[in-house]
Design a protein around this motif. Structure first.
Motif, PDB file in Angstrom:
ATOM      1  N   LYS A 117     -15.549 -14.149 -10.145  1.00 19.68           N
ATOM      2  CA  LYS A 117     -15.666 -13.951 -11.587  1.00 19.68           C
ATOM      3  C   LYS A 117     -15.456 -12.487 -11.958  1.00 19.68           C
ATOM      4  N   ASP A 118     -16.011 -11.578 -11.146  1.00 17.98           N
ATOM      5  CA  ASP A 118     -15.834 -10.154 -11.424  1.00 17.98           C
ATOM      6  C   ASP A 118     -14.379  -9.732 -11.264  1.00 17.98           C
ATOM      7  N   GLN A 119     -13.697 -10.241 -10.230  1.00 20.09           N
ATOM      8  CA  GLN A 119     -12.286  -9.914 -10.029  1.00 20.09           C
ATOM      9  C   GLN A 119     -11.435 -10.452 -11.176  1.00 20.09           C
ATOM     10  N   GLN A 120     -11.777 -11.628 -11.641  1.00 18.66           N
ATOM     11  CA  GLN A 120     -11.033 -12.199 -12.758  1.00 18.66           C
ATOM     12  C   GLN A 120     -11.248 -11.385 -14.031  1.00 18.66           C
ATOM     13  N   LYS A 121     -12.475 -10.943 -14.238  1.00 18.71           N
ATOM     14  CA  LYS A 121     -12.760 -10.158 -15.437  1.00 18.71           C
ATOM     15  C   LYS A 121     -12.057  -8.811 -15.386  1.00 18.71           C
ATOM     16  N   GLN A 122     -12.085  -8.152 -14.216  1.00 16.82           N
ATOM     17  CA  GLN A 122     -11.531  -6.803 -14.108  1.00 16.82           C
ATOM     18  C   GLN A 122     -10.014  -6.788 -14.075  1.00 16.82           C
ATOM     19  N   TRP A 123      -9.390  -7.793 -13.401  1.00 21.84           N
ATOM     20  CA  TRP A 123      -7.949  -7.711 -13.186  1.00 21.84           C
ATOM     21  C   TRP A 123      -7.161  -8.888 -13.740  1.00 21.84           C
ATOM     22  N   LEU A 124      -7.713 -10.095 -13.653  1.00 24.87           N
ATOM     23  CA  LEU A 124      -6.952 -11.235 -14.158  1.00 24.87           C
ATOM     24  C   LEU A 124      -6.817 -11.175 -15.674  1.00 24.87           C
ATOM     25  N   ALA A 125      -7.897 -10.848 -16.359  1.00 30.09           N
ATOM     26  CA  ALA A 125      -7.858 -10.821 -17.824  1.00 30.09           C
ATOM     27  C   ALA A 125      -6.786  -9.856 -18.356  1.00 30.09           C
ATOM     28  N   PRO A 126      -6.730  -8.592 -17.886  1.00 25.18           N
ATOM     29  CA  PRO A 126      -5.666  -7.703 -18.392  1.00 25.18           C
ATOM     30  C   PRO A 126      -4.264  -8.134 -17.963  1.00 25.18           C
ATOM     31  N   LEU A 127      -4.139  -8.773 -16.792  1.00 14.96           N
ATOM     32  CA  LEU A 127      -2.829  -9.269 -16.385  1.00 14.96           C
ATOM     33  C   LEU A 127      -2.382 -10.420 -17.281  1.00 14.96           C
ATOM     34  N   LEU A 128      -3.300 -11.341 -17.573  1.00 14.90           N
ATOM     35  CA  LEU A 128      -2.962 -12.458 -18.455  1.00 14.90           C
ATOM     36  C   LEU A 128      -2.612 -11.981 -19.860  1.00 14.90           C
ATOM     37  N   ASN A 129      -3.197 -10.875 -20.262  1.00 16.53           N
ATOM     38  CA  ASN A 129      -2.931 -10.333 -21.595  1.00 16.53           C
ATOM     39  C   ASN A 129      -1.689  -9.447 -21.620  1.00 16.53           C
ATOM     40  N   GLY A 130      -1.148  -9.138 -20.428  1.00 15.66           N
ATOM     41  CA  GLY A 130       0.034  -8.283 -20.363  1.00 15.66           C
ATOM     42  C   GLY A 130      -0.267  -6.809 -20.526  1.00 15.66           C
ATOM     43  N   ASP A 131      -1.537  -6.420 -20.376  1.00 16.21           N
ATOM     44  CA  ASP A 131      -1.908  -5.007 -20.550  1.00 16.21           C
ATOM     45  C   ASP A 131      -1.518  -4.164 -19.339  1.00 16.21           C
ATOM     46  N   VAL A 132      -1.479  -4.770 -18.166  1.00 15.47           N
ATOM     47  CA  VAL A 132      -1.136  -4.059 -16.944  1.00 15.47           C
ATOM     48  C   VAL A 132      -0.145  -4.903 -16.151  1.00 15.47           C
ATOM     49  N   ARG A 133       0.476  -4.277 -15.152  1.00 17.34           N
ATOM     50  CA  ARG A 133       1.321  -4.985 -14.206  1.00 17.34           C
ATOM     51  C   ARG A 133       0.719  -4.839 -12.813  1.00 17.34           C
ATOM     52  N   SER A 134       1.289  -5.577 -11.848  1.00 18.18           N
ATOM     53  CA  SER A 134       0.694  -5.595 -10.514  1.00 18.18           C
ATOM     54  C   SER A 134       1.778  -5.582  -9.441  1.00 18.18           C
ATOM     55  N   ALA A 135       1.357  -5.412  -8.194  1.00 25.43           N
ATOM     56  CA  ALA A 135       2.263  -5.417  -7.047  1.00 25.43           C
ATOM     57  C   ALA A 135       1.689  -6.311  -5.959  1.00 25.43           C
ATOM     58  N   PHE A 136       2.570  -6.741  -5.063  1.00 25.78           N
ATOM     59  CA  PHE A 136       2.151  -7.552  -3.921  1.00 25.78           C
ATOM     60  C   PHE A 136       2.650  -6.867  -2.658  1.00 25.78           C
ATOM     61  N   LEU A 137       1.719  -6.492  -1.768  1.00 25.89           N
ATOM     62  CA  LEU A 137       2.041  -5.723  -0.567  1.00 25.89           C
ATOM     63  C   LEU A 137       1.784  -6.586   0.665  1.00 25.89           C
ATOM     64  N   MET A 138       2.860  -7.126   1.212  1.00 20.92           N
ATOM     65  CA  MET A 138       2.745  -7.973   2.389  1.00 20.92           C
ATOM     66  C   MET A 138       3.704  -7.516   3.487  1.00 20.92           C
ATOM     67  N   THR A 139       4.983  -7.407   3.171  1.00 22.36           N
ATOM     68  CA  THR A 139       6.025  -7.113   4.155  1.00 22.36           C
ATOM     69  C   THR A 139       5.871  -5.713   4.736  1.00 22.36           C
ATOM     70  N   GLU A 140       6.169  -5.581   6.039  1.00 22.69           N
ATOM     71  CA  GLU A 140       6.046  -4.291   6.730  1.00 22.69           C
ATOM     72  C   GLU A 140       7.329  -3.964   7.482  1.00 22.69           C
ATOM     73  N   PRO A 141       7.708  -2.674   7.550  1.00 26.30           N
ATOM     74  CA  PRO A 141       8.965  -2.299   8.196  1.00 26.30           C
ATOM     75  C   PRO A 141       8.949  -2.394   9.714  1.00 26.30           C
ATOM     76  N   GLN A 142       7.777  -2.366  10.330  1.00 32.70           N
ATOM     77  CA  GLN A 142       7.709  -2.293  11.790  1.00 32.70           C
ATOM     78  C   GLN A 142       7.667  -3.645  12.485  1.00 32.70           C
ATOM     79  N   VAL A 143       7.479  -4.707  11.722  1.00 30.51           N
ATOM     80  CA  VAL A 143       7.355  -6.036  12.329  1.00 30.51           C
ATOM     81  C   VAL A 143       8.212  -7.034  11.560  1.00 30.51           C
ATOM     82  N   ALA A 144       8.518  -8.167  12.198  1.00 36.09           N
ATOM     83  CA  ALA A 144       9.231  -9.261  11.532  1.00 36.09           C
ATOM     84  C   ALA A 144       8.245  -9.980  10.611  1.00 36.09           C
ATOM     85  N   SER A 145       8.266  -9.607   9.353  1.00 41.43           N
ATOM     86  CA  SER A 145       7.251 -10.096   8.421  1.00 41.43           C
ATOM     87  C   SER A 145       7.508 -11.519   7.956  1.00 41.43           C
ATOM     88  N   SER A 146       8.644 -12.102   8.358  1.00 40.59           N
ATOM     89  CA  SER A 146       8.851 -13.522   8.075  1.00 40.59           C
ATOM     90  C   SER A 146       7.802 -14.375   8.787  1.00 40.59           C
TER      91      SER A 146
END
Length: 404
Positions: A117-146
């Protein structure tokens, strides 16, 4: 599967198309010239916020969020959203206008489905409203991230905090000046069973130790202002309440995140291909070579006919995957999702290539969206899992099914 859309969805398609015709297509050239100009890297087009406000006012906002998420969602199923994603795919940057662009869509789904609930209030709410943007950090250069189990970034418990160390790249959305939060995937327990080593954690972009090394271009396109970043995480410290769902749940979250996202990608690809078909048909009816209009050459007609067949096949397969996901969930839909993720990008590449060929020199230049469509489609043979991974898993599933 019922291919007939309800009056509600037909109305949404008509309203979305009308919005495109009225507000987006008239400024397409202006926006492209702004975004492709080197002086404007990582700057949003000045009129974007005004268009987003219009979309909100017209009820064309957050359409992507599946109806399973209750009050946070406009109430659409994956099947109902699919034709809307196709419409948005006709212009690469248009999804943001409706708050339906990656990686925000996937990140919002993660927070809606797995966040506290706290994560949704702090970050989901502004994302749903379009007030902020976000990033997704998964892939890494040193390993086969597939193979997501290869991820090496460490997320180490230290008192009330986690300390994060690693290097990420192709971090979608990381260059956006309004990107305020990232979801980072790393390992909390390298000794745990293979699919229980990973976790996902929320990391504010202004965290000490988080450094953007460089933007990454795709065939020369930077996809500004979102962009793809290479990011270094050096002793980045976040509170433990930033962990999503729990330690060892990262792989589970990733699988839940990628199912709907692959539907979205494929329908946008179909939108690119459909617009390419329309552009090549128009071009063929206008140009004359060797005394004949292009449309009167049998070879041109065949290329256009094949393109229509290819698009319709991919569209129906993707709608079938969306329908099955709605009825049975990600796990039981995985074979169809793998199929569309292999089929749709390849189909789009073929159709876009034919359109470029029929356009001649104009097809590879800045006066049509074809060149950027081609780059986006080629990238999507890698994003959200390369073709080979999907075919490997699909082949395994098929063999098991019929061998038994």
């Amino acid at each position: 599967m019922n291919f007939d859309y309800s009056e509600k969805i037909i109305d949404l398609q008509e309203r979305l198309t009308s919005f495109f015709d009225t507000h987006i297509l008239p400024v397409e050239r202006e926006v492209n010239e702004f975004l492709y100009h080197p002086d404007n890297l990582w700057k949003p087009w000045p009129g974007m916020e005004s268009l987003k406000q219009k979309a909100k006012e017209e009820g064309l906002w957050n359409l992507f969020l599946p109806k399973a998420y209750g009050d946070l969602s406009p109430g659409l199923s994956n099947l109902e959203y699919a034709p809307l994603a196709e419409i948005m795919g006709r212009i690469l940057w248009s999804s943001e206008i409706f708050n339906c662009s990656a990686p925000d869509t996937g990140n919002m789904e993660v927070l809606a489905k797995y966040g506290s609930k706290d994560q949704q209030k702090q970050w989901l709410a502004p994302l749903l409203n379009g007030d902020v943007r976000s990033a997704f950090l998964m892939t890494e250069p040193q390993v086969a991230s597939s193979d997501a189990t290869n991820i090496e970034t460490s997320i180490v418990s230290d008192g009330n905090d986690y300390v994060i160390n690693g290097r990420k790249w192709w971090s979608s959305g990381g260059m956006n000046p309004n990107c305020k939060i990232a979801i980072v995937m790393g390992k909390t327990d390298p000794q745990a069973p293979r699919h229980q080593q990973q976790s996902m954690v929320l990391v504010p972009m202004n965290s000490p130790g988080l450094k953007i090394i460089r933007p990454l271009s795709v065939f020369g396109f930077y996809d500004s202002p979102e962009g793809h970043a290479e990011i270094l995480l050096e002793n980045v410290r976040v509170p433990k309440e930033n962990l999503i769902l729990g330690e060892g749940r990262g792989f589970e979250i990733a699988q839940g995140r990628l199912g709907p996202g692959r539907i979205h990608h494929c329908m946008r690809l179909i939108g690119m291909a459909q617009r390419s078909l329309e552009l090549m048909s128009k071009r063929a009816s206008e140009r004359i070579a060797f005394g004949k209009t292009f449309k009167d050459y049998s070879s041109i007609r065949q290329e256009i006919a094949k393109s229509q067949c290819d698009i319709e096949q991919a569209r129906l397969l993707t709608l079938s995957a969306a329908d099955k996901m709605d009825k049975f969930g990600n796990k039981l839909s995985k074979d169809l999702i793998a199929m569309i993720k292999v089929v749709a990008p390849k189909m789009a590449l073929k159709v876009i290539d034919r359109a470029m060929q029929i356009h001649g020199g104009k097809g590879v230049g800045p006066d049509t969206p074809l060149a950027h469509f081609f780059v986006a489609a080629r990238m999507l043979r890698l994003a959200d899992g390369p073709d080979e991974v999907h075919m490997y898993q699909l082949g395994k599933s098929i063999i098991k099914k019929y061998a038994e």
